[in-house]
Design an enzyme around this catalytic site. Sequence first.
Site, mmCIF file in Angstrom:
data_model
loop_
_atom_site.group_PDB
_atom_site.id
_atom_site.type_symbol
_atom_site.label_atom_id
_atom_site.label_comp_id
_atom_site.label_asym_id
_atom_site.label_seq_id
_atom_site.Cartn_x
_atom_site.Cartn_y
_atom_site.Cartn_z
ATOM 1 C CE1 TYR A 13 -11.473 10.356 4.020
ATOM 2 C CE2 TYR A 13 -9.481 9.691 2.736
ATOM 3 C CZ TYR A 13 -10.409 10.213 3.714
ATOM 4 O OH TYR A 13 -9.689 10.317 4.790
ATOM 5 C CE LYS A 94 -7.809 7.166 -2.730
ATOM 6 N NZ LYS A 94 -7.395 7.110 -1.522
ATOM 7 C CB SER A 134 1.469 11.586 -3.525
ATOM 8 O OG SER A 134 2.225 9.674 -2.561
ATOM 9 C CE1 TYR A 160 -1.246 7.981 -6.440
ATOM 10 C CE2 TYR A 160 0.181 7.640 -4.591
ATOM 11 C CZ TYR A 160 -0.525 8.452 -5.057
ATOM 12 O OH TYR A 160 -1.013 9.172 -5.036
ATOM 13 C CE LYS A 164 -1.173 11.182 -7.553
ATOM 14 N NZ LYS A 164 -1.987 12.287 -7.496
ATOM 15 C CB VAL A 228 1.090 -4.993 11.454
ATOM 16 C CG1 VAL A 228 1.840 -4.262 12.001
ATOM 17 C CG2 VAL A 228 -0.775 -5.209 12.692
#
Length: 354
Positions: A13, A94, A134, A160, A164, A228
């Site tokens: 992406y 990710k 990130s 994740y 990083k 949500v």
Amino acid sequence: MSKLILVTGGAGYVGSHCVLEFLNKEYNVIVIDNLVNSTIINGNGLPESLIRVQHLTGKKLKQFIDGDLRDSELLDSIFSNNNIDVVIHFAGLKAVGESIAKPLLYYDNNITGTINLLKSMEKFKVNKLVFSSSSTVYGEPEELPITEHFPTGQNCTNPYGRTKYMLEEIMKDLCVASPDWSIMSLRYFNPVGAHFSADIGEQPNGEPKNLMPYITQVAVGVRKELKVFGNDYKTSDGTCIRDYLHIEDLAVGHLKAIDKIYNNNFPGFHAINLGTGRGYTVLEVIQAFKMATGVKIAYKIVDRRPGDACAVYADARLAHEVIGWKATRGLQDMCSSAWKWQQKNPNGYRSKVK
């Protein structure tokens, strides 16, 4: 002579939107990608995202390599056969939730692959790197907005984010040991949206793990409703707050970073936030999507998701001061471009380009 850029994870992406900008800037581009989040159609040699990038720009990649950064011999062969000027490193898993469920996969893929990349760069004396980092390195921040001077690693809420953080620490040590290195770590907040053409955008494999593609899949009828995760956070409506950034603004940030580390004497490790400086709750994003598109999104409140921080948004002033970058697109642009992509490509990259 145009600079030669190696882009890892360039079919994904963020990578594909940045490759488009690099080609438009007349850079020569080599992409390596293991296709973990890409689509190849009818035996084509290129992922569909990069086929469309070439069509949009009217330019060709110098080379595409189907490969994994954990293959150190492959990396050495790429550097030995090409005079690479700059590396842009996107490749990595990710998804926050997946990293909690599969920590070894994330540590192996993200850390081992990056160490191999740095070793090959060192061996072949390529010392300029833009790293896709990130905001998760900050974990649960003690105050807002988040500046680059905030501590990292201490409050990371998921593997994740820890990968990083660990990689940034490795890069800092490398820059101390070898002063010729120039590394810019771009700490993204939440990239969303799609290219204005709607020919390239975000296509998650399986159930989306990020908010905007889930919203657009509900809007187009692929999914019944949006989940949500939690409505009891200490925010205005109880849902999480994030800083959403248009993908085209993010791509421009990488161009600015390349210019800074390549055309200036800019040694050492430098961390830069890329965000808008404004946070929105999940419910505010749902409402903004309705305002931008006219489509109402069905949603259901479910339990909190492990590893999610309550509120995260950037102080992005350093990006303007150091690389001359500032986000120019708002939430309405993000929502409308994401919806345009989803409408034009209801099956993602398997949809026929109209």
